[in-house]
Design a protein around this motif. Structure first.
Motif, PDB file in Angstrom:
ATOM      1  N   ALA A 151      -4.836   7.948 -11.874  1.00 43.54           N
ATOM      2  CA  ALA A 151      -4.515   6.574 -12.283  1.00 43.54           C
ATOM      3  C   ALA A 151      -4.277   6.494 -13.782  1.00 43.54           C
ATOM      4  O   ALA A 151      -3.350   5.809 -14.248  1.00 43.54           O
ATOM      5  N   ASN A 152      -5.093   7.210 -14.555  1.00 40.96           N
ATOM      6  CA  ASN A 152      -4.909   7.222 -16.013  1.00 40.96           C
ATOM      7  C   ASN A 152      -3.583   7.872 -16.396  1.00 40.96           C
ATOM      8  O   ASN A 152      -2.871   7.398 -17.297  1.00 40.96           O
ATOM      9  N   LYS A 153      -3.258   8.960 -15.713  1.00 41.24           N
ATOM     10  CA  LYS A 153      -2.013   9.655 -16.011  1.00 41.24           C
ATOM     11  C   LYS A 153      -0.808   8.799 -15.647  1.00 41.24           C
ATOM     12  O   LYS A 153       0.186   8.752 -16.381  1.00 41.24           O
ATOM     13  N   LEU A 154      -0.890   8.127 -14.516  1.00 40.36           N
ATOM     14  CA  LEU A 154       0.198   7.253 -14.099  1.00 40.36           C
ATOM     15  C   LEU A 154       0.351   6.081 -15.068  1.00 40.36           C
ATOM     16  O   LEU A 154       1.468   5.644 -15.365  1.00 40.36           O
ATOM     17  N   PHE A 181       0.827  -1.204   0.000  1.00 40.94           N
ATOM     18  CA  PHE A 181       0.000   0.000   0.000  1.00 40.94           C
ATOM     19  C   PHE A 181       0.862   1.255   0.000  1.00 40.94           C
ATOM     20  O   PHE A 181       0.685   2.152  -0.838  1.00 40.94           O
ATOM     21  N   PHE A 182       1.832   1.329   0.910  1.00 42.92           N
ATOM     22  CA  PHE A 182       2.657   2.531   1.007  1.00 42.92           C
ATOM     23  C   PHE A 182       3.639   2.642  -0.158  1.00 42.92           C
ATOM     24  O   PHE A 182       3.949   3.747  -0.605  1.00 42.92           O
ATOM     25  N   GLN A 183       4.120   1.504  -0.665  1.00 44.28           N
ATOM     26  CA  GLN A 183       4.979   1.554  -1.852  1.00 44.28           C
ATOM     27  C   GLN A 183       4.193   2.061  -3.056  1.00 44.28           C
ATOM     28  O   GLN A 183       4.712   2.827  -3.874  1.00 44.28           O
ATOM     29  N   GLY A 184       2.939   1.629  -3.147  1.00 42.52           N
ATOM     30  CA  GLY A 184       2.086   2.107  -4.234  1.00 42.52           C
ATOM     31  C   GLY A 184       1.851   3.603  -4.151  1.00 42.52           C
ATOM     32  O   GLY A 184       1.902   4.310  -5.156  1.00 42.52           O
ATOM     33  N   ASN A 242       4.779  -0.009 -10.983  1.00 45.71           N
ATOM     34  CA  ASN A 242       3.863   1.011 -11.486  1.00 45.71           C
ATOM     35  C   ASN A 242       2.415   0.521 -11.463  1.00 45.71           C
ATOM     36  O   ASN A 242       1.493   1.277 -11.142  1.00 45.71           O
ATOM     37  N   ASN A 243       2.205  -0.745 -11.813  1.00 49.33           N
ATOM     38  CA  ASN A 243       0.853  -1.302 -11.803  1.00 49.33           C
ATOM     39  C   ASN A 243       0.278  -1.347 -10.392  1.00 49.33           C
ATOM     40  O   ASN A 243      -0.939  -1.197 -10.206  1.00 49.33           O
ATOM     41  N   GLN A 244       1.149  -1.565  -9.389  1.00 52.29           N
ATOM     42  CA  GLN A 244       0.687  -1.572  -8.006  1.00 52.29           C
ATOM     43  C   GLN A 244       0.134  -0.206  -7.618  1.00 52.29           C
ATOM     44  O   GLN A 244      -0.908  -0.101  -6.964  1.00 52.29           O
ATOM     45  N   SER A 245       0.812   0.860  -8.042  1.00 50.65           N
ATOM     46  CA  SER A 245       0.330   2.212  -7.753  1.00 50.65           C
ATOM     47  C   SER A 245      -1.001   2.475  -8.447  1.00 50.65           C
ATOM     48  O   SER A 245      -1.903   3.097  -7.869  1.00 50.65           O
ATOM     49  N   ILE A 246      -1.127   2.006  -9.678  1.00 52.05           N
ATOM     50  CA  ILE A 246      -2.381   2.188 -10.418  1.00 52.05           C
ATOM     51  C   ILE A 246      -3.516   1.440  -9.727  1.00 52.05           C
ATOM     52  O   ILE A 246      -4.644   1.945  -9.627  1.00 52.05           O
ATOM     53  N   LYS A 247      -3.228   0.232  -9.233  1.00 50.29           N
ATOM     54  CA  LYS A 247      -4.246  -0.551  -8.529  1.00 50.29           C
ATOM     55  C   LYS A 247      -4.720   0.168  -7.268  1.00 50.29           C
ATOM     56  O   LYS A 247      -5.924   0.190  -6.964  1.00 50.29           O
ATOM     57  N   VAL A 248      -3.778   0.759  -6.521  1.00 48.29           N
ATOM     58  CA  VAL A 248      -4.148   1.477  -5.301  1.00 48.29           C
ATOM     59  C   VAL A 248      -5.048   2.665  -5.636  1.00 48.29           C
ATOM     60  O   VAL A 248      -6.072   2.898  -4.990  1.00 48.29           O
TER      61      VAL A 248
END
Length: 214
Positions: A158-161, A12-15, A93-99
């Motif tokens: 999320a789209n921008k990321l 969670f925090f890494q995302g 990067n996908n983990q951040s998008i998922k969060v």
């Protein structure tokens, strides 16, 4: 809190920490990267791979590729190292998008929960007309906040990321393939032809566009 419970705390925090990429102004220049690859290939063919030791590159990922060449690794080892880093970067990067997408999904639901709480408070205080207005405002505002958070912030972010993640992946794949061509000792002209599709156009005729490799 609901989003945090959806993931392991470290993920969670890494995302969240990786979301800063969406605000980065540093965009990979594929044309400049290709020029550097061609220059490196010409040096390697004329003077040998060890001559690349004198080159200091601002592109961190390209510098890693040059270091692999200088260390004398074979093509398979270089390809494995690149593919592993591309995969790890993509997963991060996908983990951040998922969060962010989880925030987008849960924010309206939490807003609706706030609305229900406001309506309950309003119904409990029906005998006091003065309290109906404040209770109704809470009921409406929570839904508004949830919708705004989802549709004006986390969803677009999320789209921008995702767009930035694709740019980074494209750059990494270009560097990987270019370094592999250098490792094989390929002709610079062949390298240009093989890597032109990463630029989205035919280098000899910029008007003729080609689809990007995925």
């Amino acid at each position: 809190g609901a989003v945090m419970f959806s993931y392991r705390i470290n993920n969670f925090f890494q995302g969240l920490s990786n979301i800063r990429l969406a605000f980065s102004n540093k965009q990979p220049n594929l044309f400049e990267t290709l020029d550097q690859l061609i220059e490196l290939s010409e040096i390697a063919r004329k003077k040998g791979v060890l001559a690349l030791e004198d080159k200091q590159l601002d592109d961190e990922y390209l510098q890693k590729g040059v270091n692999l060449l200088l260390d004398g690794h074979d093509t398979q080892t270089i390809e494995f190292a690149f593919n592993r880093e591309i995969l790890q970067t993509r997963q991060k990067n996908n983990q951040s998008i998922k969060v962010l997408n989880s925030f987008t999904e849960l924010a309206p639901a939490m807003g609706m929960a706030g609305t229900l709480i406001g309506l309950v408070a309003m119904l409990v205080a029906m005998d006091d007309p003065k309290s109906i207005g404040p209770s109704m405002s809470v009921a409406l505002l929570t839904t508004l906040y949830g919708a705004l958070l989802a549709n004006a912030f986390t969803g677009p972010l999320a789209n921008k990321l995702g767009e930035r993640a694709n740019e980074i992946k494209q750059h990494m794949m270009l560097v990987r393939d270019g370094v592999l061509h250098i490792s094989n000792g390929d002709n610079p002209k062949l390298i240009i032809e093989m890597l032109a599709s990463y630029l989205g156009e035919n280098i000899d005729s910029p008007v003729n566009e080609k689809p990007l490799n995925n």
